[in-house]
Design a protein around this motif. Structure first.
Motif, short mmCIF file in Angstrom:
data_model
loop_
_atom_site.label_atom_id
_atom_site.label_comp_id
_atom_site.label_asym_id
_atom_site.label_seq_id
_atom_site.Cartn_x
_atom_site.Cartn_y
_atom_site.Cartn_z
N ARG A 47 -5.53 -29.49 -3.08
CA ARG A 47 -5.99 -30.80 -3.50
C ARG A 47 -5.43 -31.89 -2.60
N PHE A 48 -4.16 -31.75 -2.20
CA PHE A 48 -3.53 -32.67 -1.27
C PHE A 48 -2.93 -31.88 -0.12
N GLN A 49 -3.20 -32.35 1.10
CA GLN A 49 -2.69 -31.67 2.28
C GLN A 49 -2.19 -32.71 3.28
N ALA A 50 -0.94 -32.62 3.69
CA ALA A 50 -0.35 -33.59 4.62
C ALA A 50 -0.74 -33.25 6.05
N LEU A 51 -1.26 -34.24 6.76
CA LEU A 51 -1.65 -34.08 8.16
C LEU A 51 -0.98 -35.13 9.02
N ASP A 52 -0.94 -34.86 10.32
CA ASP A 52 -0.39 -35.83 11.27
C ASP A 52 -1.40 -36.96 11.44
N SER A 53 -0.97 -38.20 11.19
CA SER A 53 -1.90 -39.34 11.25
C SER A 53 -2.17 -39.80 12.68
N GLY A 54 -1.22 -39.52 13.58
CA GLY A 54 -1.35 -40.00 14.95
C GLY A 54 -0.56 -41.27 15.21
N ALA A 55 0.20 -41.74 14.21
CA ALA A 55 1.01 -42.96 14.37
C ALA A 55 2.35 -42.76 13.69
N ASN A 91 4.65 -35.77 -4.95
CA ASN A 91 5.08 -35.91 -6.35
C ASN A 91 4.28 -36.98 -7.08
N LEU A 92 4.11 -38.13 -6.44
CA LEU A 92 3.42 -39.25 -7.07
C LEU A 92 1.93 -38.94 -7.27
N LEU A 93 1.31 -38.39 -6.24
CA LEU A 93 -0.13 -38.11 -6.32
C LEU A 93 -0.43 -37.01 -7.33
N ASN A 94 0.38 -35.97 -7.34
CA ASN A 94 0.15 -34.88 -8.30
C ASN A 94 0.38 -35.34 -9.74
N GLU A 95 1.37 -36.22 -9.94
CA GLU A 95 1.65 -36.72 -11.29
C GLU A 95 0.42 -37.42 -11.87
N TYR A 96 -0.19 -38.30 -11.08
CA TYR A 96 -1.33 -39.07 -11.59
C TYR A 96 -2.64 -38.28 -11.50
N ALA A 97 -2.76 -37.40 -10.52
CA ALA A 97 -3.97 -36.58 -10.43
C ALA A 97 -4.07 -35.62 -11.61
N ASP A 98 -2.92 -35.12 -12.07
CA ASP A 98 -2.92 -34.24 -13.25
C ASP A 98 -3.43 -34.99 -14.48
N LYS A 99 -3.08 -36.29 -14.56
CA LYS A 99 -3.51 -37.08 -15.71
C LYS A 99 -5.02 -37.37 -15.64
N LEU A 100 -5.52 -37.65 -14.43
CA LEU A 100 -6.92 -38.01 -14.28
C LEU A 100 -7.85 -36.80 -14.25
N TYR A 101 -7.43 -35.75 -13.52
CA TYR A 101 -8.32 -34.62 -13.27
C TYR A 101 -7.82 -33.31 -13.87
N GLY A 102 -6.63 -33.31 -14.44
CA GLY A 102 -6.07 -32.07 -14.95
C GLY A 102 -5.29 -31.35 -13.87
N PRO A 103 -4.46 -30.35 -14.25
CA PRO A 103 -3.66 -29.61 -13.28
C PRO A 103 -4.54 -28.91 -12.24
N GLU A 104 -4.01 -28.78 -11.04
CA GLU A 104 -4.75 -28.12 -9.97
C GLU A 104 -4.89 -26.63 -10.28
N LYS A 105 -6.11 -26.13 -10.15
CA LYS A 105 -6.37 -24.71 -10.44
C LYS A 105 -6.38 -23.92 -9.13
N LEU A 106 -5.47 -22.96 -9.05
CA LEU A 106 -5.38 -22.11 -7.87
C LEU A 106 -5.81 -20.70 -8.23
N GLN A 107 -6.69 -20.12 -7.42
CA GLN A 107 -7.16 -18.78 -7.71
C GLN A 107 -6.10 -17.76 -7.35
N ASP A 108 -5.94 -16.79 -8.21
CA ASP A 108 -4.98 -15.72 -7.98
C ASP A 108 -5.70 -14.59 -7.26
N ASN A 109 -5.31 -14.38 -6.01
CA ASN A 109 -5.99 -13.37 -5.20
C ASN A 109 -5.25 -12.03 -5.21
N ASN A 110 -4.26 -11.86 -6.06
CA ASN A 110 -3.50 -10.61 -6.09
C ASN A 110 -4.14 -9.55 -6.94
N GLY A 111 -5.17 -9.96 -7.71
CA GLY A 111 -5.83 -8.98 -8.58
C GLY A 111 -5.13 -8.86 -9.90
#
Length: 321
Positions: free
Chosen positions: A109-117, A55-75
């Motif tokens: 744009r953001f993907q949560a991964l296991d850090s290992g800790a 939530n926090l990252l998307n809020e500020y990323a939208d302000k800096l870089y604009g909304p994330e653009k996702l390609q529509d693959n449904n045609g």
């Protein structure tokens, strides 16, 4: 009979890999060398921390870089209307192509991964500069003093990663640190090092080797542990070393989103405090001296009223007779 059935079920799970399903997927979603992103620490609630981070990252990323653009693959709708008229082979080829495209575009744009800790999550970033984004977030929180998270503690950008061995780290940092510290660039700096689930790196040795490297890049680079211009963040988790160089590390409370929104408490005036203390001590000393003088004077008056020796007493008694 029931025991035999249970045994067959257990064998079936092992045969088809049912017991290792989670581990297999977990391995493909871990922090690895070559990634960039943001390390986020929390307190015992990683799931909620991940949701808050998105939530926090998307809020500020939208302000800096604009909304994330996702390609529509449904045609498009026109493609759907013409689907019935297409040849079966063409339709199958089109579907395969769409599936391949969608598979290649899974990176968000953001993907949560296991850090290992424990109590640390890693948000992998794509097509943005994590250090600028995190600095922008902390700058806004610092000025607005508006709390926007409950479980997130620190947000540390990761702009470079390498293997977590001293030789690999020094080799990688030799090039990585050049934009900030190589002549003609110079700055005051400090090194913030922390290792998690890694015992082969000694803190003092790592810091000493990095400081020596920064000194070679430009002798004018000076260590400042109070208020440095730049902070070299080195976070080791298992076999991965996460690195970044950040500004305002002290001002933004070590990039802690909970602390940065608190009101700044003015530091006491040490000089004034010392002056007041000295004044009080001097007054107390002066009072004590005056008291001693009065006591001494009283003793002297008493001495004057007492006969000096027995001859005066004897003389008085003789005269009386």
């Amino acid at each position: 009979m029931s025991a035999a059935t249970n045994d067959s079920r257990k064998r079936g799970k092992k045969r088809y890999g049912g017991g290792h399903h989670n581990k297999r997927w977990k391995g493909s979603r871990e922090l690895e060398v070559g990634m960039q992103g943001i390390l986020i620490t929390c307190n015992m609630n990683e799931r909620k921390c991940t949701a808050e981070a998105f939530n926090l990252l998307n809020e500020y990323a939208d302000k800096l870089y604009g909304p994330e653009k996702l390609q529509d693959n449904n045609g498009s709708s026109s493609d759907e209307e013409e689907a019935d008229e297409e040849d079966v082979d063409v339709a199958l080829k089109k579907e395969v192509a769409q599936l391949q495209t969608s598979g290649a575009k899974q990176e968000r744009r953001f993907q949560a991964l296991d850090s290992g800790a424990n109590n640390v999550i890693f948000i992998k970033t794509q097509n943005l500069e994590s250090d600028k984004l995190v600095h922008h977030i902390l700058s806004d929180l610092h000025s607005s003093k508006k709390k926007k998270s409950r479980v997130i503690l620190r947000m540390l950008p990761v702009t470079g990663t390498c293997k977590a061995f001293q030789d690999d780290m020094v080799k990688y940092l030799t090039t990585f640190l050049e934009p900030w510290f190589k002549t003609p660039n110079c700055a005051t700096y400090q090194i913030a090092f922390k290792a998690r689930n890694s015992s082969h790196n000694k803190r003092d040795e790592i810091i000493k080797s990095i400081a020596g490297l920064v000194g070679k890049l430009n002798p004018k680079n000076k260590v400042d542990l109070t208020n440095p211009e730049l902070t070299v963040i080195v976070e080791v988790i298992k076999a991965v070393c996460c690195i970044s160089v950040v500004k305002d590390y002290t001002l933004y409370r070590k990039y802690n989103v909970q602390e940065v929104v608190k009101e700044d408490v003015p530091k006491p005036d040490v000089t004034a405090a010392k002056t007041e203390s000295n004044t009080a001590e001097e007054k107390e000393k002066q009072d004590a001296e005056e008291t001693n003088k009065e006591e001494k004077k009283g003793e002297e008056d008493d001495d004057k009223n007492v006969p000096q020796d027995n001859s005066e007493v004897d003389k008085g008694e003789g005269d009386g007779e």
